[in-house]
Design an enzyme around this catalytic site. Structure first.
Site, PDB file in Angstrom:
ATOM      1  N   ASP A 118       0.636  -1.124  -0.237  1.00  0.00           N
ATOM      2  CA  ASP A 118       0.385   0.036   0.002  1.00  0.00           C
ATOM      3  C   ASP A 118       0.951   1.512   0.434  1.00  0.00           C
ATOM      4  O   ASP A 118       1.901   1.413   0.751  1.00  0.00           O
ATOM      5  CB  ASP A 118      -0.772   0.121   0.969  1.00  0.00           C
ATOM      6  CG  ASP A 118      -1.773  -1.008   1.326  1.00  0.00           C
ATOM      7  OD1 ASP A 118      -2.287  -1.532   0.166  1.00  0.00           O
ATOM      8  OD2 ASP A 118      -2.014  -1.411   1.877  1.00  0.00           O
ATOM      9  N   ASP A 136      -6.747  -1.347  -4.653  1.00  0.00           N
ATOM     10  CA  ASP A 136      -8.022  -0.907  -3.799  1.00  0.00           C
ATOM     11  C   ASP A 136      -8.883  -0.027  -4.464  1.00  0.00           C
ATOM     12  O   ASP A 136     -10.247   0.359  -4.264  1.00  0.00           O
ATOM     13  CB  ASP A 136      -7.027  -0.514  -2.489  1.00  0.00           C
ATOM     14  CG  ASP A 136      -6.653  -1.174  -2.307  1.00  0.00           C
ATOM     15  OD1 ASP A 136      -6.948  -2.317  -1.871  1.00  0.00           O
ATOM     16  OD2 ASP A 136      -5.620  -1.191  -0.563  1.00  0.00           O
TER      17      ASP A 136
END
Length: 163
Positions: A118, A136
């Protein structure tokens, strides 16, 4: 006559998202140490190297077997819904393609490294949002488009009932 399936468009979207997701994650993983961060837009957007072995917000951290099984089920279900419920509907096919690409992008990370990279770190209206990635984002946009498509479909059915 309308096209039943927009296969080329759907595949192009999914492939683009997965490649963009994987390339950005590779760049972050190979050029930044975990925890490194730099500001892109002051007080709004940072790029921060982070790893997550769970779902959003670290939920179910370390439950890789669960994620493998559930992701395979979700990918199969998305193909089924694409074929069964998205006929003649480009909007729905794009939404499903985004969901598929997002799920696949994070699945690739889990298979290769046991965790998801991330890096998009935002501060929205004073809320420090959990760090996320392109996959995401694709999942989120796909869900929003599905909701819009379902609301539109429900609205169209009500209009037909009135007539």
């Amino acid at each position: 006559m309308h096209k039943k399936y927009f296969i080329g468009t759907s595949i192009l979207i999914a492939v683009f998202v997965v490649i963009f997701d994987q390339v950005t994650k590779y760049i972050i993983a190979t050029t930044m140490k975990i925890g490194d961060s730099f500001e892109v837009i002051p007080h709004f957007l940072n790029i921060t190297s982070h790893r997550n072995n769970g779902a959003a917000w670290g939920i179910l951290s370390g439950k890789m077997t669960f994620f493998f099984i559930i992701t395979i089920i979700i990918l199969i279900a998305l193909v089924y819904f694409f074929i069964k419920d998205a006929q003649y509907n480009l909007f729905m096919q794009v939404a499903i393609s985004l969901l598929f690409a997002g799920a696949l992008g994070n699945f690739i990370d889990r298979i290769l490294t046991g965790e998801v990279v991330d890096f998009i770190d935002t501060n929205i209206f004073g809320y420090d949002f959990p760090i996320f990635n392109i996959a995401d984002s694709s999942l989120t946009i796909g869900v929003i488009l599905i909701i819009i498509a379902l609301l539109k479909d429900t609205s169209n059915k009500k209009e037909k009932e009135v007539k």
